[in-house]
Design a protein around this motif. Structure first.
Motif, short mmCIF file in Angstrom:
data_model
loop_
_atom_site.label_atom_id
_atom_site.label_comp_id
_atom_site.label_asym_id
_atom_site.label_seq_id
_atom_site.Cartn_x
_atom_site.Cartn_y
_atom_site.Cartn_z
N GLU A 246 -51.87 -41.79 9.40
CA GLU A 246 -50.97 -40.88 9.36
C GLU A 246 -50.14 -40.81 8.35
OE1 GLU A 246 -48.87 -41.05 13.22
OE2 GLU A 246 -51.07 -40.13 14.16
N GLY A 247 -49.97 -42.25 7.55
CA GLY A 247 -48.87 -41.94 6.34
C GLY A 247 -47.38 -42.38 6.91
N PHE A 248 -47.05 -43.08 7.62
CA PHE A 248 -45.80 -43.82 8.27
C PHE A 248 -46.14 -45.20 7.77
CE2 PHE A 248 -46.03 -40.33 11.62
CZ PHE A 248 -45.26 -39.68 11.68
N LEU A 249 -46.95 -45.73 8.02
CA LEU A 249 -46.54 -47.16 7.27
C LEU A 249 -47.48 -47.19 6.17
CD1 LEU A 249 -46.94 -48.79 10.86
CD2 LEU A 249 -45.42 -48.44 9.53
N GLU A 250 -47.53 -48.19 5.72
CA GLU A 250 -49.01 -48.43 4.78
C GLU A 250 -49.04 -50.23 4.76
OE1 GLU A 250 -45.16 -49.54 0.64
OE2 GLU A 250 -47.15 -47.54 0.87
N ALA A 251 -50.39 -50.77 4.66
CA ALA A 251 -50.67 -52.20 3.95
C ALA A 251 -50.40 -53.10 2.66
CB ALA A 251 -51.93 -51.94 5.53
N ARG A 252 -49.95 -53.36 2.32
CA ARG A 252 -49.74 -54.13 1.44
C ARG A 252 -50.92 -55.77 1.75
NH1 ARG A 252 -43.48 -54.13 -0.47
NH2 ARG A 252 -43.59 -51.58 0.13
N PRO A 253 -52.28 -55.85 0.81
CA PRO A 253 -52.83 -56.81 0.77
C PRO A 253 -51.79 -58.56 0.55
CG PRO A 253 -54.23 -55.45 -0.22
CD PRO A 253 -52.49 -55.04 -0.13
N ARG A 254 -51.89 -58.80 1.74
CA ARG A 254 -50.68 -60.23 1.61
C ARG A 254 -49.39 -60.46 2.17
NH1 ARG A 254 -55.45 -60.58 -2.02
NH2 ARG A 254 -53.54 -60.86 -4.34
#
Length: 337
Positions: free
Chosen positions: A77-85
């Protein structure tokens, strides 16, 4: 499950992510509301780190799969973002970047009434006119903006070198102690021997008080000297920050005219104090002439009032030679510099 203490970082997550009391909603929807609400309120600004899914599941006593599913939904939905490691963070999306977390009020739990701040705040400057800068002022072709420096002219390398030297291990005794009622002795000596003499001012060390900028100086003067019985002469037009700070003690305002030579001395009414910016009048930028400086000091003696001199930008002259500070001409101790 252990209850987090007030000093445990989990305690803050527990206050921030309380599941709403809506039994009719599925658990995933309740968890989504609990995570989205602080983002929309600005208490979690763009770029803020979210707790690991394992920690959040343990804290809220829900399964880790539920937390992971909701995290993935909020990423979509664009509220969060996952960053690898690295983990999960509040997204820097443009529709969230405008949320101003600095203005958000602290959250209150259901059933805990918030204080009525409108009744508690005794003095406020929120309704007073003040100086402001456009948000995009750096993009202006000629950014004549108050209080900003030209980075092309600022001695950046010299300033960095001074900062590095002042924070060296050998200087620890100069900046780590609590000097309580005194300022740093070496700083006072530099002000006495190098700075003030350039303006013709020679002061004893006990006559110098270092403040965090002019506005704190205005506040200390207002707190010590002003009340509704004091007649404060103020240049019209005058410096907004000084006006706002002095107004906290509600003195009796006496507007004083300004012309091409600075503050007009002839016809001054009875005063207790007079605030002036003689070297670079704010906002007209005119300089108080030497003749008028001497006239003003004579008038202060005759009328038994004290002059508060803000000598800012005395060295920034575009023509002529620097005028001596009022304080340098003061023979009777009537000028607060």
């Amino acid at each position: 499950m252990s209850t987090p203490s007030a000093t445990d970082p989990r305690h803050q997550w527990a206050r921030l992510f309380a599941l709403p009391e809506q039994p009719g909603l599925p658990l995933k929807d309740r968890l989504r509301l609990a995570l989205v609400q602080p983002i929309l309120e600005g208490r979690l600004p763009p770029g803020a780190a979210m707790p690991p899914s394992r920690e959040l599941s343990r804290l809220l006593e829900v399964s880790r799969n539920t937390v992971t599913t909701v995290y993935e939904q909020l990423v979509d939905e664009g509220f969060l973002e996952a960053r690898p490691r690295s983990g999960v963070f509040v997204a820097r999306d443009s529709r969230l970047a405008g949320v101003d977390g600095a203005l958000a009020l602290p959250a209150t739990s259901p059933g805990e009434p918030a204080p009525d701040w409108s009744a508690r705040v005794l003095r406020s400057l929120t309704d007073r006119h003040t100086l402001s800068k456009p948000l995009q002022w750096r993009e202006y072709p000629y950014p004549f903006v108050y209080g900003m420096h030209d980075p092309a002219l600022f001695p950046t390398e010299g300033f960095r070198e001074c900062c590095t030297r002042s924070l060296a291990r050998a200087q620890l005794p100069q900046w780590t102690p609590d000097f309580e009622t005194d300022d740093v002795p070496d700083l006072i000596e530099q002000i006495r021997l190098r700075l003030l003499p350039r303006r013709g001012v020679f002061a004893l060390k006990e006559e110098i008080l270092v403040t965090v900028g002019a506005q704190q100086a205005f506040y200390l003067l207002a707190d010590a000297l002003l009340d509704p019985s004091q007649r404060l002469g103020f240049e019209e037009p005058g410096h907004p920050h000084a006006r706002n700070t002095f107004s906290l003690r509600r003195p009796h305002w006496v507007p004083v005219a300004v012309d091409g030579e600075g503050v007009v001395v002839d016809g001054l009414p009875p005063l207790d104090y007079l605030f002036v910016t003689p070297s670079h009048q704010s906002p007209t930028t005119v300089t108080l002439s030497l003749q008028r400086r001497e006239q003003l000091l004579r008038r202060a003696e005759q009328g038994d009032f004290v002059i508060i001199e803000d000598d800012y930008e005395a060295e920034n002259l575009y023509q002529g030679t620097p005028m001596p500070a009022l304080k340098s001409l003061d023979k009777s101790g009537r000028v607060i510099y």
